[in-house]
Motif scaffolding. Sequence first.
Motif, mmCIF file in Angstrom:
data_model
loop_
_atom_site.group_PDB
_atom_site.id
_atom_site.type_symbol
_atom_site.label_atom_id
_atom_site.label_comp_id
_atom_site.label_asym_id
_atom_site.label_seq_id
_atom_site.Cartn_x
_atom_site.Cartn_y
_atom_site.Cartn_z
ATOM 1 N N GLU A 70 38.503 91.505 23.715
ATOM 2 C CA GLU A 70 38.014 90.324 23.007
ATOM 3 C C GLU A 70 36.494 90.374 22.831
ATOM 4 O O GLU A 70 35.969 90.014 21.785
ATOM 5 C CB GLU A 70 38.430 89.053 23.748
ATOM 6 N N HIS A 71 35.805 90.810 23.861
ATOM 7 C CA HIS A 71 34.348 90.931 23.787
ATOM 8 C C HIS A 71 33.965 91.966 22.727
ATOM 9 O O HIS A 71 33.082 91.725 21.897
ATOM 10 C CB HIS A 71 33.789 91.298 25.145
ATOM 11 N N LEU A 72 34.629 93.102 22.752
ATOM 12 C CA LEU A 72 34.355 94.135 21.751
ATOM 13 C C LEU A 72 34.599 93.591 20.350
ATOM 14 O O LEU A 72 33.772 93.775 19.461
ATOM 15 C CB LEU A 72 35.220 95.366 21.989
ATOM 16 N N LYS A 73 35.723 92.918 20.160
ATOM 17 C CA LYS A 73 36.068 92.395 18.836
ATOM 18 C C LYS A 73 35.005 91.418 18.336
ATOM 19 O O LYS A 73 34.643 91.431 17.166
ATOM 20 C CB LYS A 73 37.442 91.740 18.861
ATOM 21 N N SER A 74 34.495 90.588 19.218
ATOM 22 C CA SER A 74 33.465 89.634 18.795
ATOM 23 C C SER A 74 32.166 90.349 18.441
ATOM 24 O O SER A 74 31.441 89.908 17.550
ATOM 25 C CB SER A 74 33.218 88.582 19.871
ATOM 26 N N LEU A 75 31.892 91.460 19.102
ATOM 27 C CA LEU A 75 30.666 92.191 18.841
ATOM 28 C C LEU A 75 30.716 93.026 17.579
ATOM 29 O O LEU A 75 29.698 93.209 16.915
ATOM 30 C CB LEU A 75 30.328 93.088 20.040
ATOM 31 N N ILE A 76 31.909 93.543 17.240
ATOM 32 C CA ILE A 76 31.983 94.418 16.073
ATOM 33 C C ILE A 76 32.677 93.772 14.877
ATOM 34 O O ILE A 76 32.806 94.378 13.824
ATOM 35 C CB ILE A 76 32.653 95.772 16.393
ATOM 36 N N GLY A 77 33.136 92.535 15.063
ATOM 37 C CA GLY A 77 33.701 91.814 13.935
ATOM 38 C C GLY A 77 35.133 92.145 13.587
ATOM 39 O O GLY A 77 35.528 92.035 12.424
ATOM 40 N N LEU A 78 35.941 92.541 14.547
ATOM 41 C CA LEU A 78 37.361 92.804 14.274
ATOM 42 C C LEU A 78 38.148 91.520 14.348
ATOM 43 O O LEU A 78 37.855 90.640 15.069
ATOM 44 C CB LEU A 78 37.931 93.793 15.297
#
Length: 78
Positions: A70-78
Amino acid sequence: MKICRSQETFVLTGTLSVPREQVKSEIERLGGKVVNSVSGKTDFLVSGADPGTTKLQRARELGTDIITEEHLKSLIGL
């Protein structure tokens, strides 16, 4: 935290909610790199559901940043 600067290295572990290839493609599009094992050159371990204990343990030993999907998705816009 800004991620996916040129040559930041990611390892994915566990079950992700989207196909790994999609995550990998987006990280690479933003300038990062995805590899299969944690090493001293790994910047982030992305931990999905039921992560591999070996990768988590190695990341902790090396002081690698461990982030959730979830953190990754928020950072890269997925």
